[in-house]
Design an enzyme around this catalytic site. Structure first.
Site, PDB file in Angstrom:
ATOM      1  N   TRP A 185     -37.719  21.421  11.863  1.00 40.25           N
ATOM      2  CA  TRP A 185     -37.544  21.314  10.366  1.00 40.25           C
ATOM      3  C   TRP A 185     -36.444  20.183  10.160  1.00 40.25           C
ATOM      4  CZ3 TRP A 185     -32.400  21.022   8.310  1.00 40.25           C
ATOM      5  CH2 TRP A 185     -32.194  20.315   7.059  1.00 40.25           C
ATOM      6  N   GLU A 189     -40.216  24.471  10.484  1.00 41.64           N
ATOM      7  CA  GLU A 189     -39.615  25.768   9.456  1.00 41.64           C
ATOM      8  C   GLU A 189     -39.776  24.812   8.153  1.00 41.64           C
ATOM      9  OE1 GLU A 189     -35.348  27.045   9.603  1.00 41.64           O
ATOM     10  OE2 GLU A 189     -35.886  26.346  11.124  1.00 41.64           O
ATOM     11  N   LYS A 198     -38.906  25.563   4.056  1.00 42.72           N
ATOM     12  CA  LYS A 198     -37.622  25.903   3.397  1.00 42.72           C
ATOM     13  C   LYS A 198     -37.745  25.684   1.476  1.00 42.72           C
ATOM     14  CE  LYS A 198     -32.554  25.297   3.502  1.00 42.72           C
ATOM     15  NZ  LYS A 198     -31.173  24.331   4.323  1.00 42.72           N
ATOM     16  N   ASP A 222     -37.118  31.174   7.672  1.00 40.23           N
ATOM     17  CA  ASP A 222     -35.868  31.354   8.550  1.00 40.23           C
ATOM     18  C   ASP A 222     -35.348  32.849   7.122  1.00 40.23           C
ATOM     19  OD1 ASP A 222     -33.248  31.413   7.383  1.00 40.23           O
ATOM     20  OD2 ASP A 222     -33.028  29.035   9.326  1.00 40.23           O
ATOM     21  N   HIS A 248     -34.029  30.558   3.698  1.00 37.01           N
ATOM     22  CA  HIS A 248     -35.144  29.898   3.750  1.00 37.01           C
ATOM     23  C   HIS A 248     -35.902  29.958   2.460  1.00 37.01           C
ATOM     24  CE1 HIS A 248     -34.178  26.447   7.020  1.00 37.01           C
ATOM     25  NE2 HIS A 248     -33.166  27.218   6.502  1.00 37.01           N
ATOM     26  N   HIS A 277     -35.613  32.867  12.417  1.00 39.02           N
ATOM     27  CA  HIS A 277     -34.151  32.873  12.613  1.00 39.02           C
ATOM     28  C   HIS A 277     -33.943  33.808  11.684  1.00 39.02           C
ATOM     29  CE1 HIS A 277     -34.135  28.197  13.783  1.00 39.02           C
ATOM     30  NE2 HIS A 277     -34.503  28.791  14.996  1.00 39.02           N
ATOM     31  N   ASP A 281     -28.890  29.229   0.091  1.00 42.28           N
ATOM     32  CA  ASP A 281     -29.141  29.512   2.555  1.00 42.28           C
ATOM     33  C   ASP A 281     -27.956  28.786   2.689  1.00 42.28           C
ATOM     34  OD1 ASP A 281     -30.254  29.158   5.111  1.00 42.28           O
ATOM     35  OD2 ASP A 281     -30.959  27.194   4.839  1.00 42.28           O
ATOM     36  N   ASP A 285     -26.562  30.888   5.344  1.00 46.19           N
ATOM     37  CA  ASP A 285     -26.088  31.172   6.331  1.00 46.19           C
ATOM     38  C   ASP A 285     -24.708  31.486   7.430  1.00 46.19           C
ATOM     39  OD1 ASP A 285     -28.363  29.907   8.230  1.00 46.19           O
ATOM     40  OD2 ASP A 285     -27.653  27.826   7.104  1.00 46.19           O
ATOM     41  N   ASP A 302     -29.555  32.139  13.189  1.00 45.90           N
ATOM     42  CA  ASP A 302     -28.905  31.037  12.694  1.00 45.90           C
ATOM     43  C   ASP A 302     -27.805  31.132  11.840  1.00 45.90           C
ATOM     44  OD1 ASP A 302     -28.598  28.174  11.924  1.00 45.90           O
ATOM     45  OD2 ASP A 302     -31.154  28.333  11.084  1.00 45.90           O
TER      46      ASP A 302
END
Length: 414
Positions: free
Chosen positions: A180, A221, A223, A254, A257, A281, A289, A291, A321
């Site tokens: 990523w 990955e 985004k 993800d 993302h 993820h 994002d 997380d 993640d």
């Protein structure tokens, strides 16, 4: 327990074997991300500020400061989570006294992690760290127009793949090495094409070396946007999906993302028609994002449902993640991992074959009735039984142990 026997009978009446669900859950490996334990700082460059759109907010006491402290914290978390799992490392978590930069990492710098994982029966996954570095300050790494910068990151990613292969061979469990990069622009760029062309060429160089596919799985990955790349991200979903399909590498999806109203659960069955394996993820985005710690919400359940209903467990690699520095970091791991297991168990407890037949027969009334009934079934009782058989706490008893660990170990770090 009598409550479990009653739950077992209720599920049996719907055609589900709770014993089989518990057995299958015990074999599902989830990759627990190391960076929750120290707020993504790593150990190679402890004094550097986070950059590349990475932010860990909060100042809860007790963050790990050394590899040994981080491993001890993960040991504590795993003691409260049923099953045998994996640990996901970023390259900056090397355990070495050598002064090295990212383009000089070697497998030996991670030997202590391999020994620790061997002793505990864990697997390891890996990630190049293309952020929080002076050669990422421009906002571009593998897609940089500066050839010296681009070459630096190509070499780092090459070496990261070799570390991943080393993990897989040593531990007998395939390592997923996931690329990523934060590359992008805060405002609207004039040229979107050239950076993507450079990224493609960089990836071609990175993946040119053929590694043992039984030891290492390459993943890329995407985004949609991030801090500092609100208007343009070089590695978009379309870019990486196209690159992965053409070059036989795995796509990493993800959960945070994509657009805030877009979900990844609906993408799994499409991508796996054209790709052998993929990486998830699992995170919890809040508006962007951010997380957050994985919660047992609707999207997490839909992700688990897609994996289980379609028999994709052997083709999907599940990792978490998130990085929340506002709460106890060990507790964050336990909550997130156990929630992922709960979602998987709920999916395993569905009478999937029966509901698929209803759908094929056009009996949408029964399909809806069953789906709604499953929400009220005593899955928590089955999860408690799973935990008891794994010799880990049931209910909230794990929190008492985390509090004791905090008082004895984490508080001393302040």
């Amino acid at each position: 327990m009598r409550s479990y026997e009653e739950a077992r009978e209720r599920y049996a009446a719907l055609g589900t074997d709770t014993e089989e669900a518990i057995r299958r859950l015990s074999g599902i490996k989830i990759s627990m991300h190391c960076w929750q334990g120290d707020d993504v700082k790593g150990f190679l460059f402890r004094d550097r500020e986070l950059s590349g759109g990475i932010q860990a907010t909060g100042n809860y006491p007790g963050a790990a400061r050394t590899p040994d402290e981080l491993r001890a914290d993960m040991d504590e978390a795993f003691s409260l989570i049923g099953g045998k799992h994996k640990v996901n490392l970023h390259s900056t978590y090397a355990d070495t006294d050598e002064k090295i930069d990212l383009d000089a990492i070697e497998p030996r710098h991670y030997a202590s992690w391999v020994q620790w994982a061997k002793e505990r029966g864990l697997g390891l996954d890996f990630n190049p760290t293309c952020f929080s570095h002076e050669k990422a300050e421009s906002g571009y790494t593998l897609s940089s127009a500066d050839e010296s910068i681009r070459s630096f990151w190509v070499e780092h990613c090459r070496r990261s793949r070799r570390v991943g292969e080393y993990f897989g061979r040593e531990l007998g469990q395939k390592c997923v090495t996931n690329v990523w990069i934060p590359d992008g622009s805060k405002d609207v760029p004039v040229d979107r094409y050239a950076p993507r062309l450079r990224l493609k060429e960089s990836l071609d160089e990175v993946f040119a070396e053929k590694l043992d596919p039984s030891a290492n799985l390459d993943a890329v990955e995407s985004k949609l946007f991030g801090i500092g790349s609100e208007s343009y991200v070089v590695g978009s979903h379309e870019f990486y999906m196209g690159y992965a399909m053409k070059n036989n590498v795995a796509v990493c999806l993800d959960a945070g993302h994509f657009h805030p109203t877009e979900v990844i659960s609906n993408k799994l069955s499409s991508l796996l028609l054209f790709s052998d394996e993929m990486l998830l993820h699992v995170s919890r985005p809040v508006r962007w994002d951010s997380d957050h710690v994985v919660a047992l919400d609707d999207e997490l359940q839909e992700i688990a449902n897609e994996v289980i209903r379609n028999g994709l467990l052997d083709r999907i690699h599940i990792g978490l993640d998130f990085f929340d520095a506002s709460i106890n970091r060990v507790a964050a791991w336990v909550i997130g991992m156990r929630n992922m297991q709960k979602a998987l168990l709920r999916a395993l407890l569905e009478p999937t074959a029966a509901m698929k037949k209803m759908e094929l027969d056009g009996d949408y009334t029964a399909r809806l009735a069953y789906l709604e009934e499953m929400k009220a079934m005593p899955w928590q009782v089955v999860f408690d039984e799973f935990c008891a058989r794994q010799n880990v706490p049931t209910g909230l008893d794990w929190l008492t142990e985390v509090r004791a660990y905090e008082k004895k170990i984490l508080a001393e770090r302040a």
